[in-house]
Write a protein that holds these residues in place. Structure first.
Motif, PDB file in Angstrom:
ATOM      1  N   LEU A   1      28.834  21.285  60.520  1.00 57.97           N
ATOM      2  CA  LEU A   1      30.298  21.268  60.476  1.00 57.97           C
ATOM      3  C   LEU A   1      30.857  22.661  60.224  1.00 57.97           C
ATOM      4  O   LEU A   1      31.892  23.034  60.770  1.00 57.97           O
ATOM      5  N   THR A   2      30.185  23.429  59.374  1.00 57.19           N
ATOM      6  CA  THR A   2      30.602  24.784  59.030  1.00 57.19           C
ATOM      7  C   THR A   2      29.371  25.627  58.771  1.00 57.19           C
ATOM      8  O   THR A   2      28.438  25.167  58.126  1.00 57.19           O
ATOM      9  N   ASN A   3      29.381  26.855  59.250  1.00 55.65           N
ATOM     10  CA  ASN A   3      28.316  27.812  58.950  1.00 55.65           C
ATOM     11  C   ASN A   3      28.979  29.181  58.913  1.00 55.65           C
ATOM     12  O   ASN A   3      29.275  29.763  59.949  1.00 55.65           O
ATOM     13  N   GLU A   4      29.254  29.674  57.692  1.00 56.58           N
ATOM     14  CA  GLU A   4      30.055  30.888  57.552  1.00 56.58           C
ATOM     15  C   GLU A   4      29.595  31.691  56.340  1.00 56.58           C
ATOM     16  O   GLU A   4      28.845  31.205  55.509  1.00 56.58           O
ATOM     17  N   VAL A   5      30.086  32.928  56.280  1.00 57.19           N
ATOM     18  CA  VAL A   5      29.837  33.760  55.117  1.00 57.19           C
ATOM     19  C   VAL A   5      30.548  33.117  53.928  1.00 57.19           C
ATOM     20  O   VAL A   5      31.680  32.660  54.047  1.00 57.19           O
ATOM     21  N   LEU A   6      29.869  33.058  52.795  1.00 58.93           N
ATOM     22  CA  LEU A   6      30.453  32.477  51.591  1.00 58.93           C
ATOM     23  C   LEU A   6      31.420  33.471  50.975  1.00 58.93           C
ATOM     24  O   LEU A   6      31.024  34.565  50.574  1.00 58.93           O
ATOM     25  N   LYS A   7      32.689  33.113  50.955  1.00 61.01           N
ATOM     26  CA  LYS A   7      33.729  33.948  50.351  1.00 61.01           C
ATOM     27  C   LYS A   7      34.522  33.075  49.398  1.00 61.01           C
ATOM     28  O   LYS A   7      34.929  31.972  49.750  1.00 61.01           O
ATOM     29  N   ARG A   8      34.744  33.591  48.204  1.00 56.15           N
ATOM     30  CA  ARG A   8      35.512  32.868  47.203  1.00 56.15           C
ATOM     31  C   ARG A   8      36.987  33.260  47.294  1.00 56.15           C
ATOM     32  O   ARG A   8      37.319  34.413  47.568  1.00 56.15           O
ATOM     33  N   SER A   9      37.854  32.298  47.024  1.00 59.13           N
ATOM     34  CA  SER A   9      39.296  32.543  47.017  1.00 59.13           C
ATOM     35  C   SER A   9      39.692  33.173  45.683  1.00 59.13           C
ATOM     36  O   SER A   9      38.927  33.139  44.711  1.00 59.13           O
ATOM     37  N   GLN A  10      40.888  33.715  45.624  1.00 61.19           N
ATOM     38  CA  GLN A  10      41.387  34.280  44.369  1.00 61.19           C
ATOM     39  C   GLN A  10      41.445  33.200  43.293  1.00 61.19           C
ATOM     40  O   GLN A  10      41.136  33.451  42.131  1.00 61.19           O
ATOM     41  N   GLN A  11      41.816  31.995  43.676  1.00 60.96           N
ATOM     42  CA  GLN A  11      41.872  30.885  42.720  1.00 60.96           C
ATOM     43  C   GLN A  11      40.484  30.601  42.147  1.00 60.96           C
ATOM     44  O   GLN A  11      40.331  30.340  40.950  1.00 60.96           O
ATOM     45  N   GLU A  12      39.452  30.672  42.991  1.00 62.53           N
ATOM     46  CA  GLU A  12      38.086  30.444  42.513  1.00 62.53           C
ATOM     47  C   GLU A  12      37.653  31.566  41.561  1.00 62.53           C
ATOM     48  O   GLU A  12      37.000  31.302  40.546  1.00 62.53           O
ATOM     49  N   PHE A  13      38.027  32.819  41.883  1.00 66.79           N
ATOM     50  CA  PHE A  13      37.721  33.936  40.973  1.00 66.79           C
ATOM     51  C   PHE A  13      38.412  33.740  39.634  1.00 66.79           C
ATOM     52  O   PHE A  13      37.828  33.955  38.578  1.00 66.79           O
ATOM     53  N   ASP A  14      39.679  33.332  39.672  1.00 63.28           N
ATOM     54  CA  ASP A  14      40.437  33.100  38.437  1.00 63.28           C
ATOM     55  C   ASP A  14      39.819  31.965  37.615  1.00 63.28           C
ATOM     56  O   ASP A  14      39.715  32.067  36.391  1.00 63.28           O
ATOM     57  N   SER A  15      39.395  30.898  38.292  1.00 64.66           N
ATOM     58  CA  SER A  15      38.750  29.774  37.602  1.00 64.66           C
ATOM     59  C   SER A  15      37.456  30.225  36.934  1.00 64.66           C
ATOM     60  O   SER A  15      37.154  29.831  35.802  1.00 64.66           O
ATOM     61  N   TYR A  16      36.702  31.073  37.645  1.00 65.32           N
ATOM     62  CA  TYR A  16      35.462  31.580  37.058  1.00 65.32           C
ATOM     63  C   TYR A  16      35.772  32.425  35.817  1.00 65.32           C
ATOM     64  O   TYR A  16      35.111  32.273  34.776  1.00 65.32           O
ATOM     65  N   ASP A  17      36.746  33.315  35.919  1.00 68.16           N
ATOM     66  CA  ASP A  17      37.105  34.169  34.775  1.00 68.16           C
ATOM     67  C   ASP A  17      37.505  33.331  33.568  1.00 68.16           C
ATOM     68  O   ASP A  17      37.108  33.627  32.438  1.00 68.16           O
ATOM     69  N   GLU A  18      38.271  32.272  33.808  1.00 69.13           N
ATOM     70  CA  GLU A  18      38.666  31.357  32.724  1.00 69.13           C
ATOM     71  C   GLU A  18      37.447  30.683  32.116  1.00 69.13           C
ATOM     72  O   GLU A  18      37.314  30.602  30.896  1.00 69.13           O
ATOM     73  N   TRP A  19      36.584  30.184  32.977  1.00 68.00           N
ATOM     74  CA  TRP A  19      35.366  29.502  32.528  1.00 68.00           C
ATOM     75  C   TRP A  19      34.501  30.464  31.717  1.00 68.00           C
ATOM     76  O   TRP A  19      34.028  30.131  30.635  1.00 68.00           O
ATOM     77  N   HIS A  20      34.309  31.669  32.249  1.00 66.89           N
ATOM     78  CA  HIS A  20      33.448  32.652  31.601  1.00 66.89           C
ATOM     79  C   HIS A  20      33.981  33.062  30.232  1.00 66.89           C
ATOM     80  O   HIS A  20      33.212  33.292  29.297  1.00 66.89           O
ATOM     81  N   ALA A  21      35.300  33.143  30.099  1.00 66.85           N
ATOM     82  CA  ALA A  21      35.916  33.545  28.833  1.00 66.85           C
ATOM     83  C   ALA A  21      35.933  32.421  27.801  1.00 66.85           C
ATOM     84  O   ALA A  21      36.153  32.674  26.621  1.00 66.85           O
ATOM     85  N   SER A  22      35.662  31.209  28.215  1.00 69.25           N
ATOM     86  CA  SER A  22      35.760  30.056  27.314  1.00 69.25           C
ATOM     87  C   SER A  22      34.482  29.865  26.498  1.00 69.25           C
ATOM     88  O   SER A  22      33.409  30.348  26.860  1.00 69.25           O
TER      89      SER A  22
END
Length: 194
Positions: A21-42
């Motif tokens: 269905l999809t075969n692409e380079v894995l790129k994260r959205s800004q929202q995903e980066f922000d979610s990670y930063d929140e998770w990492h800081a918690s």
């Protein structure tokens, strides 16, 4: 479906094809980066990393833990896989994938590839998110292979994590130095660099 059709289907089953269905380079959205930063800081991320680190070391001594971990050990490759379990939220698996990638990059590795592949296989959709990381480029032998080439792989079935796997594969060629200890890499993976 009639009884006759059921028998015919059992004798001559229709071949089910896997559809990409999809075969692409894995790129994260800004929202995903922000979610990670929140998770990492918690505090939650620290608790999760501590739990998995503990489960890894318990598995090394054949003691069971609520977090199911499989160890992958051979002469040329070492790693571990964390299966889906009730001790972790589904969202934690993507956060762990990103955490491990960031930790590996922080020790001088470079990202050599990434991929997100989604396939329809029989009665489910399988998503594979993958990072491939290599040690710094060096031309003069002996080449410092550090911990070897590292792959990170997250497999999801119908958007639900199935497992997260990390694998370090080393070279045995005489052009390369002896690899560093996989145990040292594990220590670095579970640090919480700020």
């Amino acid at each position: 479906m009639s009884f006759f059709d059921q028998i015919i289907n059992k004798i001559f089953p229709k071949e089910k094809k896997n559809v990409i269905l999809t075969n692409e380079v894995l790129k994260r959205s800004q929202q995903e980066f922000d979610s990670y930063d929140e998770w990492h800081a918690s505090d939650v991320s620290k608790e999760i990393l501590d739990k998995i680190f503990r489960a890894y070391h318990l598995k090394k001594t054949d003691i069971k833990d609520p977090i199911p971990i499989a160890l992958l050990e051979s002469d040329k490759a070492n790693g571990f896989a964390i299966a889906n379990c009730s001790s972790l939220l589904d969202s934690d698996y993507k956060m762990l994938l990103e955490h491990f990638k960031k930790q590996i990059l922080s020790i001088g590795y470079r990202q050599s590839g990434s991929n997100r592949k989604v396939t329809a296989e029989q009665d489910r959709v399988i998503t594979k998110e993958f990072y491939y990381l290599k040690p710094p480029i060096q031309m003069e032998p002996p080449i410092d292979q550090r911990y070897g080439n590292i792959s990170l792989e997250l497999i999801l079935y119908d958007e639900k994590p199935h497992y997260l796997k990390l694998m370090a594969s080393v070279y045995s060629d005489r052009l390369y130095s002896e690899p560093e200890s996989f145990s040292d890499l594990v220590e670095k993976l579970f640090e919480r660099g700020e």
